[in-house]
Write a protein that holds these residues in place. Structure first.
Motif, PDB file in Angstrom:
ATOM      1  N   GLU A  52       0.839  -1.212   0.000  1.00 38.89           N
ATOM      2  CA  GLU A  52       0.000   0.000   0.000  1.00 38.89           C
ATOM      3  C   GLU A  52       0.870   1.256   0.000  1.00 38.89           C
ATOM      4  N   GLN A  53       1.917   1.249   0.807  1.00 37.13           N
ATOM      5  CA  GLN A  53       2.814   2.402   0.878  1.00 37.13           C
ATOM      6  C   GLN A  53       3.485   2.635  -0.473  1.00 37.13           C
ATOM      7  N   TRP A  54       3.984   1.570  -1.077  1.00 35.34           N
ATOM      8  CA  TRP A  54       4.689   1.715  -2.347  1.00 35.34           C
ATOM      9  C   TRP A  54       3.752   2.091  -3.491  1.00 35.34           C
ATOM     10  N   LEU A  55       2.500   1.637  -3.438  1.00 37.72           N
ATOM     11  CA  LEU A  55       1.547   1.990  -4.486  1.00 37.72           C
ATOM     12  C   LEU A  55       1.097   3.437  -4.366  1.00 37.72           C
ATOM     13  N   LEU A  56       0.850   3.886  -3.147  1.00 43.24           N
ATOM     14  CA  LEU A  56       0.399   5.266  -2.937  1.00 43.24           C
ATOM     15  C   LEU A  56       1.518   6.273  -3.143  1.00 43.24           C
ATOM     16  N   SER A  57       2.758   5.840  -2.846  1.00 36.81           N
ATOM     17  CA  SER A  57       3.901   6.752  -2.961  1.00 36.81           C
ATOM     18  C   SER A  57       5.052   6.031  -3.662  1.00 36.81           C
ATOM     19  N   PRO A  58       4.989   5.933  -5.007  1.00 33.06           N
ATOM     20  CA  PRO A  58       6.044   5.208  -5.735  1.00 33.06           C
ATOM     21  C   PRO A  58       7.444   5.714  -5.429  1.00 33.06           C
ATOM     22  N   GLY A  59       7.569   6.986  -5.079  1.00 31.26           N
ATOM     23  CA  GLY A  59       8.878   7.538  -4.761  1.00 31.26           C
ATOM     24  C   GLY A  59       9.466   6.985  -3.481  1.00 31.26           C
ATOM     25  N   SER A  60       8.636   6.326  -2.661  1.00 32.94           N
ATOM     26  CA  SER A  60       9.137   5.758  -1.409  1.00 32.94           C
ATOM     27  C   SER A  60       9.821   4.412  -1.619  1.00 32.94           C
ATOM     28  N   ARG A  61       9.662   3.844  -2.807  1.00 28.01           N
ATOM     29  CA  ARG A  61      10.308   2.559  -3.077  1.00 28.01           C
ATOM     30  C   ARG A  61      11.809   2.746  -3.249  1.00 28.01           C
ATOM     31  N   PRO A  62      12.595   1.833  -2.741  1.00 27.88           N
ATOM     32  CA  PRO A  62      14.026   1.888  -3.037  1.00 27.88           C
ATOM     33  C   PRO A  62      14.259   1.512  -4.496  1.00 27.88           C
ATOM     34  N   PRO A  63      15.400   1.881  -5.054  1.00 27.15           N
ATOM     35  CA  PRO A  63      15.703   1.479  -6.426  1.00 27.15           C
ATOM     36  C   PRO A  63      15.949  -0.020  -6.502  1.00 27.15           C
ATOM     37  N   SER A  64      15.886  -0.556  -7.680  1.00 25.34           N
ATOM     38  CA  SER A  64      16.177  -1.983  -7.864  1.00 25.34           C
ATOM     39  C   SER A  64      17.610  -2.274  -7.444  1.00 25.34           C
ATOM     40  N   PRO A  65      17.855  -3.362  -6.709  1.00 27.03           N
ATOM     41  CA  PRO A  65      19.205  -3.639  -6.208  1.00 27.03           C
ATOM     42  C   PRO A  65      20.214  -3.904  -7.330  1.00 27.03           C
ATOM     43  N   GLU A  66      21.461  -3.717  -7.012  1.00 24.62           N
ATOM     44  CA  GLU A  66      22.555  -4.039  -7.929  1.00 24.62           C
ATOM     45  C   GLU A  66      22.708  -5.559  -8.006  1.00 24.62           C
ATOM     46  N   ILE A  67      22.828  -6.098  -9.222  1.00 26.88           N
ATOM     47  CA  ILE A  67      22.839  -7.561  -9.383  1.00 26.88           C
ATOM     48  C   ILE A  67      24.124  -8.103 -10.019  1.00 26.88           C
ATOM     49  N   ASN A  68      25.113  -7.269 -10.235  1.00 23.46           N
ATOM     50  CA  ASN A  68      26.321  -7.728 -10.934  1.00 23.46           C
ATOM     51  C   ASN A  68      26.975  -8.923 -10.251  1.00 23.46           C
ATOM     52  N   ALA A  69      26.939  -8.978  -8.931  1.00 25.25           N
ATOM     53  CA  ALA A  69      27.602 -10.064  -8.209  1.00 25.25           C
ATOM     54  C   ALA A  69      26.953 -11.415  -8.466  1.00 25.25           C
ATOM     55  N   TRP A  70      25.732 -11.435  -9.005  1.00 22.53           N
ATOM     56  CA  TRP A  70      25.009 -12.684  -9.223  1.00 22.53           C
ATOM     57  C   TRP A  70      25.152 -13.208 -10.646  1.00 22.53           C
ATOM     58  N   THR A  71      25.934 -12.563 -11.479  1.00 17.58           N
ATOM     59  CA  THR A  71      25.988 -12.931 -12.896  1.00 17.58           C
ATOM     60  C   THR A  71      27.141 -13.901 -13.187  1.00 17.58           C
ATOM     61  N   TRP A  72      27.023 -14.574 -14.323  1.00 16.13           N
ATOM     62  CA  TRP A  72      28.095 -15.487 -14.741  1.00 16.13           C
ATOM     63  C   TRP A  72      29.421 -14.747 -14.927  1.00 16.13           C
ATOM     64  N   ARG A  73      29.338 -13.509 -15.338  1.00 11.01           N
ATOM     65  CA  ARG A  73      30.575 -12.744 -15.548  1.00 11.01           C
ATOM     66  C   ARG A  73      31.394 -12.670 -14.258  1.00 11.01           C
ATOM     67  N   GLN A  74      30.715 -12.518 -13.127  1.00  8.57           N
ATOM     68  CA  GLN A  74      31.403 -12.407 -11.843  1.00  8.57           C
ATOM     69  C   GLN A  74      31.705 -13.763 -11.211  1.00  8.57           C
ATOM     70  N   MET A  75      30.934 -14.781 -11.538  1.00  7.14           N
ATOM     71  CA  MET A  75      31.044 -16.047 -10.824  1.00  7.14           C
ATOM     72  C   MET A  75      31.725 -17.160 -11.613  1.00  7.14           C
ATOM     73  N   ARG A  76      32.031 -16.896 -12.854  1.00 11.70           N
ATOM     74  CA  ARG A  76      32.584 -17.939 -13.711  1.00 11.70           C
ATOM     75  C   ARG A  76      33.859 -18.545 -13.139  1.00 11.70           C
ATOM     76  N   MET A  77      34.794 -17.723 -12.698  1.00 12.61           N
ATOM     77  CA  MET A  77      36.066 -18.242 -12.196  1.00 12.61           C
ATOM     78  C   MET A  77      35.875 -19.015 -10.898  1.00 12.61           C
ATOM     79  N   ARG A  78      34.944 -18.601 -10.067  1.00 10.79           N
ATOM     80  CA  ARG A  78      34.682 -19.342  -8.831  1.00 10.79           C
ATOM     81  C   ARG A  78      34.168 -20.737  -9.147  1.00 10.79           C
TER      82      ARG A  78
END
Length: 353
Positions: free
Chosen positions: A318-344
């Motif tokens: 309800e809070q996020w729908l009434l006030s879209p500006g109150s939502r945090p931005p989408s999180p950073e996901i680079n650490a979850w990609t094959w580019r970052q995890m391939r060597m591991r």
């Protein structure tokens, strides 16, 4: 290096992971054998017979590396094909049966637990997609062994626990991610399996409460649909019809297209060892709203979590729908990609030097 990749119950997330391995660790000569995701109890106990009946010639070959999912009965398979015991054996845990929530009228069965345990003991290395998965597995094994009539404590389990590592299923790279709109009308997405362990009852109850209060939103319900889906889905589709813009299982292309339109991706799960569906949505720019339990605290900051209750979910939406500006931005996901995890991955699929 010649490698055998075994998947005993090739659900969508398992296939996504297996094909990622083969595509991003291309220096390895992969042979994939997988079984369709059906008849779970038969599959988990009978997969060595299925592998043997359908792939005897392949299993009779020699391999340097075996990578198996945790539902593969690796101990029995090595017993049937002793030469496979000479390969370096890695078991990957997408989930573990010790922490799998039971549905109504279900009883905990020993067979899946034993397959998980014996497969781990037959491995040279075990990998988990989250710390929650790892901890709940070894805690579950310890509690399980205490119930046995004879006291047993395999020393190998201690070594496996000490040497195990957390390696999430990596995300495939995207060619382009469109920026998601933060304004009205707001979109709310469900992109999980249509099963009881994903707790759709809480999700739809929250949305019905929002709808009854007069809030406007778009509803997208996707994910893998099975023959016997929980009844709440059909009832919710009728009650929330004016909000629905997409409903049901979609082609991969349509699924990604809907994620790319953005919105709030919600989980209410009782069972989640990584939450790949939420991660995929985040990769496309969606904002996650996930419960304060299971694997989620490992991956998402406080701003993206609610206390797990139906009321808290309703209040945050309800809070996020009434006030879209109150939502945090989408999180950073680079650490979850094959580019970052391939060597591991490449390092952990080889014996320690």
């Amino acid at each position: 290096m010649k490698a055998l990749l075994l998947s005993a119950y090739a659900a969508d997330s398992h296939r996504y992971w297996a094909r990622g391995l083969m595509a991003h660790l291309e220096a390895i000569d992969w042979t994939l054998i997988e079984l369709a995701p059906r008849h779970f109890q038969w599959r988990v106990r009978g997969n060595p017979l299925s592998f043997m009946s359908e792939h005897d010639a392949t299993l009779s070959q020699s391999f340097d590396l075996i990578v198996a999912t945790s539902l593969v009965d690796l101990a029995t398979l090595v017993g049937l094909y002793p030469h496979l015991g000479r390969a370096f054996r890695v078991v990957y845990f997408h989930e573990n049966q010790f922490a799998y929530p039971l549905g109504e009228q279900q009883a905990r069965r020993l067979e899946p637990l034993m397959v998980n345990l014996y497969s781990a003991l037959a491995a040279d290395r075990v990998l988990f997609n989250s710390q929650w998965n790892r901890d709940s597995f070894f805690d579950g094994v310890a509690a399980f062994l205490k119930k046995m009539p004879e006291r047993v404590a395999p020393a190998r389990l201690e070594a496996l626990q000490r040497d195990s590592e957390i390696l999430p299923v990596p995300l495939w790279p995207l060619d382009q991610v469109s920026p998601c709109e933060q304004g009205a009308p707001s979109r709310i997405l469900w992109n999980h399996r249509w099963e009881y362990d994903k707790n759709p009852e809480d999700f739809f109850a929250a949305l019905e409460a929002l709808s009854d209060s007069g809030l406007e939103f778009e509803l997208v319900v996707m994910g893998q649909v099975f023959r016997n889906a929980p009844e709440v889905f059909e009832a919710a589709r009728s009650r929330l019809a004016r909000h629905v813009t997409c409903w049901g299982h979609q082609t991969r292309e349509r699924y990604l297209e809907e994620l790319g339109k953005g919105g709030i991706v919600v989980s209410t799960a009782w069972h989640e060892f990584q939450g790949l569906a939420v991660m995929e949505a985040v990769q496309h720019g969606c904002v996650p709203l996930v419960p304060e339990r299971l694997c989620f605290p490992e991956y998402y900051a406080d701003d993206y979590r609610y206390d797990g209750s139906r009321q808290a979910l309703t209040t945050r939406l309800e809070q996020w729908l009434l006030s879209p500006g109150s939502r945090p931005p989408s999180p950073e996901i680079n650490a979850w990609t094959w580019r970052q995890m391939r060597m591991r991955y490449q390092t952990r699929l080889q014996p320690a030097k």
